[in-house]
Design a protein around this motif. Structure first.
Motif, PDB file in Angstrom:
ATOM      1  N   ASN A  16      -2.169   4.292   1.004  1.00 23.87           N
ATOM      2  CA  ASN A  16      -3.263   3.407   0.830  1.00 23.87           C
ATOM      3  C   ASN A  16      -3.843   3.023  -0.052  1.00 23.87           C
ATOM      4  O   ASN A  16      -5.071   2.346  -0.184  1.00 23.87           O
ATOM      5  CB  ASN A  16      -4.213   3.933   2.069  1.00 23.87           C
ATOM      6  CG  ASN A  16      -4.886   3.109   2.810  1.00 23.87           C
ATOM      7  OD1 ASN A  16      -3.945   2.037   3.280  1.00 23.87           O
ATOM      8  ND2 ASN A  16      -5.893   2.361   3.373  1.00 23.87           N
ATOM      9  N   ASN A  17      -3.173   3.564  -1.102  1.00 20.01           N
ATOM     10  CA  ASN A  17      -3.628   2.340  -2.359  1.00 20.01           C
ATOM     11  C   ASN A  17      -2.816   1.569  -2.765  1.00 20.01           C
ATOM     12  O   ASN A  17      -1.117   1.259  -2.832  1.00 20.01           O
ATOM     13  CB  ASN A  17      -3.309   3.537  -3.630  1.00 20.01           C
ATOM     14  CG  ASN A  17      -3.843   5.205  -3.855  1.00 20.01           C
ATOM     15  OD1 ASN A  17      -5.052   4.521  -4.525  1.00 20.01           O
ATOM     16  ND2 ASN A  17      -3.444   6.084  -4.158  1.00 20.01           N
ATOM     17  N   LYS A  18      -3.795   0.421  -3.261  1.00 27.60           N
ATOM     18  CA  LYS A  18      -3.127  -0.847  -3.002  1.00 27.60           C
ATOM     19  C   LYS A  18      -2.120  -1.718  -4.165  1.00 27.60           C
ATOM     20  O   LYS A  18      -2.952  -0.813  -4.863  1.00 27.60           O
ATOM     21  CB  LYS A  18      -4.593  -2.005  -2.680  1.00 27.60           C
ATOM     22  CG  LYS A  18      -3.535  -3.360  -3.023  1.00 27.60           C
ATOM     23  CD  LYS A  18      -4.454  -4.290  -2.263  1.00 27.60           C
ATOM     24  CE  LYS A  18      -3.860  -6.368  -2.635  1.00 27.60           C
ATOM     25  NZ  LYS A  18      -4.633  -6.910  -2.534  1.00 27.60           N
ATOM     26  N   TYR A  19      -1.143  -1.770  -4.765  1.00 26.74           N
ATOM     27  CA  TYR A  19      -0.726  -2.128  -5.610  1.00 26.74           C
ATOM     28  C   TYR A  19       0.536  -2.874  -6.187  1.00 26.74           C
ATOM     29  O   TYR A  19       0.751  -3.475  -5.138  1.00 26.74           O
ATOM     30  CB  TYR A  19       0.509  -1.006  -6.268  1.00 26.74           C
ATOM     31  CG  TYR A  19       1.368  -0.613  -5.012  1.00 26.74           C
ATOM     32  CD1 TYR A  19       2.964  -1.162  -5.147  1.00 26.74           C
ATOM     33  CD2 TYR A  19       1.655  -0.004  -3.886  1.00 26.74           C
ATOM     34  CE1 TYR A  19       4.260  -0.730  -4.461  1.00 26.74           C
ATOM     35  CE2 TYR A  19       2.732   0.256  -3.192  1.00 26.74           C
ATOM     36  CZ  TYR A  19       3.716  -0.306  -3.331  1.00 26.74           C
ATOM     37  OH  TYR A  19       4.659  -0.521  -2.183  1.00 26.74           O
ATOM     38  N   ASN A  64       0.798  -0.748   0.384  1.00 29.50           N
ATOM     39  CA  ASN A  64      -0.088  -0.007   0.060  1.00 29.50           C
ATOM     40  C   ASN A  64       0.702   1.515   0.255  1.00 29.50           C
ATOM     41  O   ASN A  64       2.343   0.993   1.277  1.00 29.50           O
ATOM     42  CB  ASN A  64      -1.145  -0.419   1.090  1.00 29.50           C
ATOM     43  CG  ASN A  64      -2.197  -1.111   1.078  1.00 29.50           C
ATOM     44  OD1 ASN A  64      -2.039  -1.746   1.037  1.00 29.50           O
ATOM     45  ND2 ASN A  64      -3.202  -0.580   0.717  1.00 29.50           N
ATOM     46  N   ASP A  65       0.705   2.196  -0.880  1.00 29.73           N
ATOM     47  CA  ASP A  65       1.751   3.374  -0.934  1.00 29.73           C
ATOM     48  C   ASP A  65       1.085   4.387  -0.311  1.00 29.73           C
ATOM     49  O   ASP A  65       0.196   4.141   1.005  1.00 29.73           O
ATOM     50  CB  ASP A  65       1.372   4.107  -2.206  1.00 29.73           C
ATOM     51  CG  ASP A  65       0.244   4.278  -2.601  1.00 29.73           C
ATOM     52  OD1 ASP A  65      -0.704   5.225  -2.012  1.00 29.73           O
ATOM     53  OD2 ASP A  65      -0.703   4.807  -4.093  1.00 29.73           O
ATOM     54  N   LYS A  70       8.266   3.451  -1.135  1.00 28.87           N
ATOM     55  CA  LYS A  70       6.625   3.963  -1.310  1.00 28.87           C
ATOM     56  C   LYS A  70       6.487   4.991  -2.567  1.00 28.87           C
ATOM     57  O   LYS A  70       7.407   5.896  -2.598  1.00 28.87           O
ATOM     58  CB  LYS A  70       5.223   4.030  -0.448  1.00 28.87           C
ATOM     59  CG  LYS A  70       5.719   3.007   0.744  1.00 28.87           C
ATOM     60  CD  LYS A  70       5.264   1.966   0.644  1.00 28.87           C
ATOM     61  CE  LYS A  70       5.276   0.810   2.006  1.00 28.87           C
ATOM     62  NZ  LYS A  70       5.052  -0.257   1.219  1.00 28.87           N
ATOM     63  N   ILE A  83      -6.102  -3.928  -7.479  1.00 25.86           N
ATOM     64  CA  ILE A  83      -4.977  -3.335  -6.526  1.00 25.86           C
ATOM     65  C   ILE A  83      -4.731  -1.899  -8.179  1.00 25.86           C
ATOM     66  O   ILE A  83      -5.582  -1.853  -9.256  1.00 25.86           O
ATOM     67  CB  ILE A  83      -3.515  -3.873  -7.367  1.00 25.86           C
ATOM     68  CG1 ILE A  83      -3.369  -4.483  -8.827  1.00 25.86           C
ATOM     69  CG2 ILE A  83      -3.471  -4.734  -5.920  1.00 25.86           C
ATOM     70  CD1 ILE A  83      -2.222  -4.921  -8.897  1.00 25.86           C
ATOM     71  N   LYS A  84      -4.350  -0.376  -7.693  1.00 26.83           N
ATOM     72  CA  LYS A  84      -4.177   0.722  -8.856  1.00 26.83           C
ATOM     73  C   LYS A  84      -2.871   0.613  -9.779  1.00 26.83           C
ATOM     74  O   LYS A  84      -3.317   1.258 -10.473  1.00 26.83           O
ATOM     75  CB  LYS A  84      -4.454   2.029  -7.862  1.00 26.83           C
ATOM     76  CG  LYS A  84      -5.660   1.859  -6.881  1.00 26.83           C
ATOM     77  CD  LYS A  84      -6.479   1.382  -7.376  1.00 26.83           C
ATOM     78  CE  LYS A  84      -7.662   2.416  -6.588  1.00 26.83           C
ATOM     79  NZ  LYS A  84      -9.090   2.974  -6.555  1.00 26.83           N
TER      80      LYS A  84
END
Length: 279
Positions: free
Chosen positions: A201-204, A197-198, A278, A227-228
């Protein structure tokens, strides 16, 4: 851009294809007029230095990260289409070539990673053929010399001349081989991708690969739809791909809205792979 010039019989003293970060000072110094298509190979500071010593620079680009060029003359910047289409659309009033225009629509969908259009699947096939015929592995390729691009360029120009719209036997063979590689690559990525998570809080997802297929990454993003974006780490560079997340908002990243990258030192790439850094 080179295919546009060849197809329309537009000639330059020298045509080169370059990778990001390549040293092209020799070319910048030796020619008074420089036309850049799909890439701005210098900083704004360097651009101003060149203008100051009398260079004539024309730019046809589509990268969000190069918005500074809009302040200057002889510039067309349009992020909605690929660089070659930006170039062709700017000069096409003096030319007419329906097949070339259609080809550039197809290329534009792939290059801008516009996965929702009718041309996207066909653009993937063109990319497979291009990569199957044009492997040079160099940072600077002089396109007027005999090199890895020539087979692809000649194939495309031959299709223009003969008005062939279907795939040829040569293309089908390359596409079939590419699909075999893609199936293996998909399995590898599926089982080796890691997630994080960056800072927002975006999942990648992230993975280390020497080479990769954009189409496979596209399918992985569809598979892991929570995931983004995906970061692909290679020696000295990272590439980032997304289906609907603006990656230009991420730290370091230049390029398109859904496809871009950056050159980074190995220490920073190692931190990405460890989950410590991140974007």
């Amino acid at each position: 851009g080179y295919i546009v010039n060849k197809c329309l019989n537009i000639t330059f003293d020298k045509s080169i294809s370059i990778s990001l970060g390549a040293n092209i000072d020799e070319y910048l110094n030796n020619y008074k007029e420089i036309t850049c298509v799909d890439l701005v190979p210098f900083t704004e500071e360097k651009y101003l230095e060149l203008i100051k010593i009398g260079k004539i620079i024309k730019i046809y680009d589509h990268h969000l990260s190069n918005e500074w060029v809009k302040k200057y003359p002889n510039v067309v910047l349009d992020i909605s289409k690929c660089g070659a289409k930006v170039y062709f659309d700017s000069i096409k009033k003096d030319y007419k070539n329906e097949y070339l225009e259609n080809y550039l629509d197809i290329v534009s969908d792939f290059d801008t990673w516009n996965t929702k259009t009718k041309y996207f699947e066909l653009s993937v096939s063109y990319d497979r053929v291009f990569k199957g015929l044009s492997k040079t592995g160099t940072q600077i390729t002089e396109l007027d010399k005999n090199n890895g691009y020539s087979d692809y360029i000649n194939l495309i120009l031959d299709k223009f001349e003969k008005k062939i719209r279907d795939t040829t036997e040569i293309e089908r063979d390359i596409i079939d081989k590419a699909r075999v590689r893609e199936r293996k690559e998909f399995t590898y990525v599926k089982h080796n991708i890691k997630f994080g998570n960056d800072s927002n809080n975006n999942k990648y997802g992230y993975i280390s690969m020497v080479v990769f297929s954009d189409y496979v990454i596209h399918k992985i993003l569809e598979l892991f739809d929570d995931i983004k974006y995906i970061i692909i780490c290679r020696r000295g560079t990272i590439s980032v791909r997304s289906l609907n997340f603006d990656i230009t908002t991420l730290k370091y990243i230049n390029g398109h809205k859904f496809a871009g990258g950056a050159r980074l030192p190995k220490s920073e790439i190692d931190k990405i792979l460890s989950g410590e850094l991140k974007l």
